[in-house]
Design a protein around this motif. Structure first.
Motif, PDB file in Angstrom:
ATOM      1  N   GLY A  17      -9.071 -45.011   5.855  1.00 14.14           N
ATOM      2  CA  GLY A  17      -8.081 -46.058   5.693  1.00 14.14           C
ATOM      3  C   GLY A  17      -6.905 -45.641   4.825  1.00 14.14           C
ATOM      4  O   GLY A  17      -6.000 -46.428   4.592  1.00 14.14           O
ATOM      5  N   ALA A  18      -6.911 -44.395   4.336  1.00 15.43           N
ATOM      6  CA  ALA A  18      -5.842 -43.934   3.451  1.00 15.43           C
ATOM      7  C   ALA A  18      -4.597 -43.605   4.265  1.00 15.43           C
ATOM      8  O   ALA A  18      -4.633 -42.767   5.152  1.00 15.43           O
ATOM      9  CB  ALA A  18      -6.311 -42.712   2.663  1.00 15.43           C
ATOM     10  N   VAL A  19      -3.524 -44.297   3.952  1.00 15.10           N
ATOM     11  CA  VAL A  19      -2.266 -44.076   4.662  1.00 15.10           C
ATOM     12  C   VAL A  19      -1.109 -44.015   3.676  1.00 15.10           C
ATOM     13  O   VAL A  19      -1.190 -44.541   2.571  1.00 15.10           O
ATOM     14  CB  VAL A  19      -1.972 -45.181   5.704  1.00 15.10           C
ATOM     15  CG1 VAL A  19      -2.997 -45.184   6.817  1.00 15.10           C
ATOM     16  CG2 VAL A  19      -1.863 -46.539   5.052  1.00 15.10           C
ATOM     17  N   GLU A  20      -0.037 -43.384   4.101  1.00 14.24           N
ATOM     18  CA  GLU A  20       1.219 -43.393   3.368  1.00 14.24           C
ATOM     19  C   GLU A  20       2.168 -44.294   4.142  1.00 14.24           C
ATOM     20  O   GLU A  20       2.270 -44.183   5.359  1.00 14.24           O
ATOM     21  CB  GLU A  20       1.786 -41.980   3.282  1.00 14.24           C
ATOM     22  CG  GLU A  20       3.128 -41.919   2.606  1.00 14.24           C
ATOM     23  CD  GLU A  20       3.715 -40.523   2.606  1.00 14.24           C
ATOM     24  OE1 GLU A  20       4.833 -40.375   2.103  1.00 14.24           O
ATOM     25  OE2 GLU A  20       3.075 -39.595   3.123  1.00 14.24           O
ATOM     26  N   VAL A  21       2.843 -45.182   3.444  1.00 15.14           N
ATOM     27  CA  VAL A  21       3.787 -46.102   4.079  1.00 15.14           C
ATOM     28  C   VAL A  21       5.186 -45.732   3.599  1.00 15.14           C
ATOM     29  O   VAL A  21       5.433 -45.690   2.399  1.00 15.14           O
ATOM     30  CB  VAL A  21       3.467 -47.567   3.733  1.00 15.14           C
ATOM     31  CG1 VAL A  21       4.464 -48.507   4.386  1.00 15.14           C
ATOM     32  CG2 VAL A  21       2.049 -47.907   4.156  1.00 15.14           C
ATOM     33  N   ARG A  22       6.058 -45.439   4.547  1.00 16.81           N
ATOM     34  CA  ARG A  22       7.439 -45.065   4.222  1.00 16.81           C
ATOM     35  C   ARG A  22       8.387 -46.091   4.820  1.00 16.81           C
ATOM     36  O   ARG A  22       8.226 -46.492   5.963  1.00 16.81           O
ATOM     37  CB  ARG A  22       7.784 -43.707   4.821  1.00 16.81           C
ATOM     38  CG  ARG A  22       6.884 -42.595   4.404  1.00 16.81           C
ATOM     39  CD  ARG A  22       7.303 -41.330   5.126  1.00 16.81           C
ATOM     40  NE  ARG A  22       6.251 -40.336   5.069  1.00 16.81           N
ATOM     41  CZ  ARG A  22       6.108 -39.341   5.920  1.00 16.81           C
ATOM     42  NH1 ARG A  22       6.957 -39.199   6.907  1.00 16.81           N
ATOM     43  NH2 ARG A  22       5.128 -38.488   5.789  1.00 16.81           N
ATOM     44  N   ARG A  23       9.398 -46.474   4.066  1.00 11.48           N
ATOM     45  CA  ARG A  23      10.439 -47.381   4.583  1.00 11.48           C
ATOM     46  C   ARG A  23      11.489 -46.567   5.306  1.00 11.48           C
ATOM     47  O   ARG A  23      11.912 -45.526   4.827  1.00 11.48           O
ATOM     48  CB  ARG A  23      11.089 -48.129   3.437  1.00 11.48           C
ATOM     49  CG  ARG A  23      10.281 -49.340   3.034  1.00 11.48           C
ATOM     50  CD  ARG A  23      11.162 -50.271   2.248  1.00 11.48           C
ATOM     51  NE  ARG A  23      11.746 -51.234   3.164  1.00 11.48           N
ATOM     52  CZ  ARG A  23      11.518 -52.529   3.097  1.00 11.48           C
ATOM     53  NH1 ARG A  23      10.729 -53.006   2.185  1.00 11.48           N
ATOM     54  NH2 ARG A  23      12.077 -53.342   3.950  1.00 11.48           N
ATOM     55  N   VAL A  24      11.917 -47.068   6.438  1.00 12.96           N
ATOM     56  CA  VAL A  24      13.012 -46.465   7.188  1.00 12.96           C
ATOM     57  C   VAL A  24      14.186 -47.430   7.112  1.00 12.96           C
ATOM     58  O   VAL A  24      14.068 -48.589   7.515  1.00 12.96           O
ATOM     59  CB  VAL A  24      12.611 -46.213   8.659  1.00 12.96           C
ATOM     60  CG1 VAL A  24      13.785 -45.667   9.450  1.00 12.96           C
ATOM     61  CG2 VAL A  24      11.420 -45.270   8.738  1.00 12.96           C
ATOM     62  N   GLN A  25      15.283 -46.975   6.553  1.00 15.86           N
ATOM     63  CA  GLN A  25      16.485 -47.796   6.438  1.00 15.86           C
ATOM     64  C   GLN A  25      17.171 -47.890   7.802  1.00 15.86           C
ATOM     65  O   GLN A  25      17.016 -47.001   8.638  1.00 15.86           O
ATOM     66  CB  GLN A  25      17.442 -47.184   5.407  1.00 15.86           C
ATOM     67  CG  GLN A  25      16.863 -47.123   4.008  1.00 15.86           C
ATOM     68  CD  GLN A  25      16.526 -48.496   3.461  1.00 15.86           C
ATOM     69  OE1 GLN A  25      17.209 -49.475   3.726  1.00 15.86           O
ATOM     70  NE2 GLN A  25      15.446 -48.562   2.698  1.00 15.86           N
ATOM     71  N   PRO A  26      17.942 -48.941   8.042  1.00 19.70           N
ATOM     72  CA  PRO A  26      18.602 -49.097   9.341  1.00 19.70           C
ATOM     73  C   PRO A  26      19.438 -47.890   9.760  1.00 19.70           C
ATOM     74  O   PRO A  26      19.410 -47.488  10.924  1.00 19.70           O
ATOM     75  CB  PRO A  26      19.474 -50.333   9.155  1.00 19.70           C
ATOM     76  CG  PRO A  26      18.759 -51.131   8.117  1.00 19.70           C
ATOM     77  CD  PRO A  26      18.172 -50.105   7.181  1.00 19.70           C
ATOM     78  N   TYR A  27      20.134 -47.275   8.822  1.00 19.37           N
ATOM     79  CA  TYR A  27      20.953 -46.119   9.185  1.00 19.37           C
ATOM     80  C   TYR A  27      20.113 -44.889   9.526  1.00 19.37           C
ATOM     81  O   TYR A  27      20.609 -43.940  10.127  1.00 19.37           O
ATOM     82  CB  TYR A  27      21.964 -45.792   8.070  1.00 19.37           C
ATOM     83  CG  TYR A  27      21.336 -45.295   6.787  1.00 19.37           C
ATOM     84  CD1 TYR A  27      21.074 -43.940   6.595  1.00 19.37           C
ATOM     85  CD2 TYR A  27      21.016 -46.170   5.763  1.00 19.37           C
ATOM     86  CE1 TYR A  27      20.501 -43.481   5.429  1.00 19.37           C
ATOM     87  CE2 TYR A  27      20.450 -45.723   4.592  1.00 19.37           C
ATOM     88  CZ  TYR A  27      20.194 -44.367   4.422  1.00 19.37           C
ATOM     89  OH  TYR A  27      19.627 -43.917   3.270  1.00 19.37           O
ATOM     90  N   GLN A  28      18.830 -44.894   9.166  1.00 20.06           N
ATOM     91  CA  GLN A  28      17.936 -43.783   9.475  1.00 20.06           C
ATOM     92  C   GLN A  28      17.207 -43.976  10.802  1.00 20.06           C
ATOM     93  O   GLN A  28      16.609 -43.039  11.304  1.00 20.06           O
ATOM     94  CB  GLN A  28      16.886 -43.628   8.376  1.00 20.06           C
ATOM     95  CG  GLN A  28      17.450 -43.276   7.023  1.00 20.06           C
ATOM     96  CD  GLN A  28      16.374 -43.359   5.952  1.00 20.06           C
ATOM     97  OE1 GLN A  28      15.681 -44.361   5.833  1.00 20.06           O
ATOM     98  NE2 GLN A  28      16.258 -42.296   5.184  1.00 20.06           N
ATOM     99  N   ALA A  29      17.225 -45.174  11.341  1.00 18.45           N
ATOM    100  CA  ALA A  29      16.472 -45.494  12.566  1.00 18.45           C
ATOM    101  C   ALA A  29      17.287 -45.065  13.784  1.00 18.45           C
ATOM    102  O   ALA A  29      18.083 -45.824  14.314  1.00 18.45           O
ATOM    103  CB  ALA A  29      16.155 -46.979  12.607  1.00 18.45           C
TER     104      ALA A  29
END
Length: 75
Positions: A17-29
């Motif tokens: 269940g170990a995960v890394e959560v990264r945010r993607v900004q709109p300009y990066q999508a």
């Protein structure tokens, strides 16, 4: 003598269940994806989160931020 900050222990890479959560900004999508929770499209230019299991980068998935939060609450 200065006090050292204690860092949290890194997640156990053998925990499924170990995960890394990264945010993607709109300009990066730059690409469109499908959210695995709601099966709706994440269009290009929409901020979202990328969830990457430790030790299995090829299993990363792109989620709507709200869908990831619901999944975490539901368990």
């Amino acid at each position: 003598m200065s006090a050292r900050r204690r860092r949290p222990a890194p997640p156990d890479p053998f925990d499924p269940g170990a995960v890394e959560v990264r945010r993607v900004q709109p300009y990066q999508a730059n690409k469109a994806y499908t959210c695995p929770w709601c099966h709706r499209e994440l269009p290009r230019g929409l901020g979202h989160v990328v969830v990457v299991p430790y030790g299995a980068a090829d299993l990363r998935r792109h989620w709507h931020h709200g869908c990831w939060q619901k999944r975490v609450r539901v368990g």
